[in-house]
Design an enzyme around this catalytic site. Structure first.
Site, short mmCIF file in Angstrom:
data_model
loop_
_atom_site.label_atom_id
_atom_site.label_comp_id
_atom_site.label_asym_id
_atom_site.label_seq_id
_atom_site.Cartn_x
_atom_site.Cartn_y
_atom_site.Cartn_z
N HIS A 1 -1.09 7.65 -0.60
CA HIS A 1 -1.33 8.26 0.71
C HIS A 1 -0.35 7.73 1.75
CE1 HIS A 1 -3.59 9.80 4.21
NE2 HIS A 1 -3.31 8.62 4.76
N GLU A 2 -0.18 6.41 1.80
CA GLU A 2 0.74 5.83 2.79
C GLU A 2 2.18 6.26 2.51
OE1 GLU A 2 -0.46 4.71 5.36
OE2 GLU A 2 -2.51 4.46 4.64
N HIS B 1 3.01 9.52 4.07
CA HIS B 1 3.51 9.46 5.44
C HIS B 1 5.03 9.20 5.45
CE1 HIS B 1 -0.32 9.84 7.34
NE2 HIS B 1 -0.81 8.73 6.83
N HIS C 1 7.91 11.53 7.11
CA HIS C 1 8.95 11.02 8.01
C HIS C 1 10.34 11.44 7.51
CE1 HIS C 1 10.87 7.34 10.20
NE2 HIS C 1 11.05 8.45 10.85
#
Length: 223
Positions: free
Chosen positions: A94-95, A98, A102
């Site tokens: 999940h991280e 991100h 980006h």
């Protein structure tokens, strides 16, 4: 009515948070057949997306996992960084979702990033301004209006956070499935864990909207 609504939101928030904690405890016991740690999962997902300038590091605390676009780091809590289970895989992926956002200039993430400095400053002062605005509602109603405008920025941040978080989870789950990183049971566990994590943001957004409407009602009924 506001007190009743606030109480209900607090209750739902507690229930969702408690459910999330239980889910992560459950899936922390579901060990991965591939034997990979959260760090290894994260590093592979980044590499598979051609992202070479993001580091995966360990940070202290529990549920402190986050992606920092400023220094391009995927920060994983110690448990997620080192452990080899479905919960750790879900959080790590999940991280990294991100980080992929980006790298691909995902519009909702860019909008949220632009609001971060405003929200950081606003959160330190908005409650005092709102309290002062209520106390001075008869003599200086403009102060409450200023507080409402500032609080609206934090509410907007909560709303924008929803598509950002859901998209990161979708990217994570899609990658885990397409690369066959997890078996069927592990994939289902990762999906369930991320589903409950996302619901905490939904509750937070609803609470922020309800609070904003409460202050707007006070301002509109000041006379």
């Amino acid at each position: 009515m506001y007190l009743i609504l606030a109480g209900l939101i607090m209750l739902v928030s507690w229930l969702v948070s408690n459910r999330l904690k239980n889910k992560f405890e459950l899936y922390s016991k579901l060990h991965l057949q591939n034997g990979m740690s959260g760090r290894e999962i994260a590093e592979k997902m980044l590499a598979d997306h051609g992202i070479r300038d993001v580091k995966v590091i360990s940070v202290e605390g529990q549920l402190t996992d986050h992606y920092n676009p400023a220094d391009k780091t995927v920060n994983l809590s110690e448990a997620v960084y080192n452990q080899r289970n479905a919960a750790a895989a879900a959080v790590a992926a999940h991280e990294c979702g991100h980080a992929v956002q980006h790298a691909t200039a995902y519009s909702w993430l860019e909008m949220r990033s632009k609001l971060v400095p405003v929200v950081s400053v606003a959160s330190n002062y908005v409650q005092w301004i709102l309290i002062g605005g209520i106390l001075m509602i008869k003599t200086f109603p403009q102060l409450l209006l200023i507080g409402i405008i500032i609080f609206a920025a934090t509410t907007l941040f909560s709303i924008i956070t929803l598509p950002v978080e859901y998209d990161a989870s979708n990217r994570a789950l899609a990658w885990l499935e397409n690369k066959q990183m997890l078996n069927r049971e592990e994939q289902a566990g990762a999906k369930d864990a991320l589903k409950w994590a996302a619901r905490t943001y939904v509750v937070a957004a609803i609470g922020s909207i309800a609070t904003l409407l409460y202050y707007v009602m006070i301002y509109m009924n000041r006379r």
